[in-house]
Design a protein around this motif. Sequence first.
Motif, PDB file in Angstrom:
ATOM      1  N   GLU A 104     -37.264  27.537  32.703  1.00  0.00           N
ATOM      2  CA  GLU A 104     -36.821  27.026  31.266  1.00  0.00           C
ATOM      3  C   GLU A 104     -37.398  25.776  30.943  1.00  0.00           C
ATOM      4  OE1 GLU A 104     -32.608  27.098  31.357  1.00  0.00           O
ATOM      5  OE2 GLU A 104     -32.290  29.286  30.826  1.00  0.00           O
ATOM      6  N   ARG A 108     -39.674  25.194  27.608  1.00  0.00           N
ATOM      7  CA  ARG A 108     -39.194  23.975  26.559  1.00  0.00           C
ATOM      8  C   ARG A 108     -40.187  23.142  26.380  1.00  0.00           C
ATOM      9  NH1 ARG A 108     -33.527  24.047  29.437  1.00  0.00           N
ATOM     10  NH2 ARG A 108     -32.506  25.633  28.172  1.00  0.00           N
ATOM     11  N   ASP A 117     -38.510  23.142  17.685  1.00  0.00           N
ATOM     12  CA  ASP A 117     -37.347  22.578  18.007  1.00  0.00           C
ATOM     13  C   ASP A 117     -36.422  23.712  18.361  1.00  0.00           C
ATOM     14  OD1 ASP A 117     -36.987  23.685  15.462  1.00  0.00           O
ATOM     15  OD2 ASP A 117     -36.104  21.652  14.789  1.00  0.00           O
ATOM     16  N   ASP A 118     -37.211  24.919  18.697  1.00  0.00           N
ATOM     17  CA  ASP A 118     -36.343  25.965  18.993  1.00  0.00           C
ATOM     18  C   ASP A 118     -35.482  25.662  20.535  1.00  0.00           C
ATOM     19  OD1 ASP A 118     -36.701  27.626  16.730  1.00  0.00           O
ATOM     20  OD2 ASP A 118     -38.617  28.446  17.508  1.00  0.00           O
ATOM     21  N   THR A 119     -34.393  26.504  20.630  1.00  0.00           N
ATOM     22  CA  THR A 119     -33.851  26.399  21.805  1.00  0.00           C
ATOM     23  C   THR A 119     -34.707  27.754  22.808  1.00  0.00           C
ATOM     24  OG1 THR A 119     -32.429  28.235  21.058  1.00  0.00           O
ATOM     25  CG2 THR A 119     -31.665  25.709  21.044  1.00  0.00           C
ATOM     26  N   CYS A 121     -33.707  29.967  26.447  1.00  0.00           N
ATOM     27  CA  CYS A 121     -33.327  30.365  27.641  1.00  0.00           C
ATOM     28  C   CYS A 121     -33.906  31.313  28.468  1.00  0.00           C
ATOM     29  CB  CYS A 121     -31.670  30.478  27.357  1.00  0.00           C
ATOM     30  SG  CYS A 121     -31.721  32.219  26.508  1.00  0.00           S
TER      31      CYS A 121
END
Length: 210
Positions: A104, A108, A117-119, A121
């Motif tokens: 992860e 990121r 700036d996306d998340t 997971c």
Amino acid sequence: MSEQKRTSGKMTAAAMLFAAAFALAVTLSVCGRAAAAAQARLQEHLAQEVLRFHVLANSDSEEDQEVKLKVRDAVLAYLEENMPEEYSVRQTEDWVRAHIDKIEETGRQALLAAGSDDTLCAAVTTCWFPDRTYGDLTFPAGNYEALRVEIGSAGGHNWWCVLYPSLCFLDTAQAVMPDEGKQKLKNVLTEEEYSEITAASDFKIGWYFW
């Protein structure tokens, strides 16, 4: 010939045609069920021997699709550098789960480098996949374990490959699969099963989009 005999002959011919049609329908139904059962057995066995890699883009915008590929490249580079090659599929799954935080983090960092700036997971989970041709192999539809990486809302076209055995390739123009990964897969399948997944392939290049 009397009218009665002609009528009787027509009825007999119609009955024979009906019987033949019925027999054919029964045969096709039995063959269809047998083929479906064989396909299901193949998929279940294949699912036990592979770990897939699945990256879902935030959206179908050109920018989000480019970001998806950058995340893909970064994660694959991390896995190629750090994941042991001699592991079995179960050991590979366990290793990926144990390093999911690092995976992860790698994804990121790729997002940040791309100005997104996306998340993000990641998890090893069971996913349903439709029939997909990958290089010269066709994987039947069904549930497979996969390293699933979701970017943002995960609503865009996605990318996938087979992480174990090592069948990931990025050169979509050539679609050449690593021989070592194919040999590992061949070793764990029966000759008939391996022939089935290669015979169904048609070398389509659009294998990883839907």
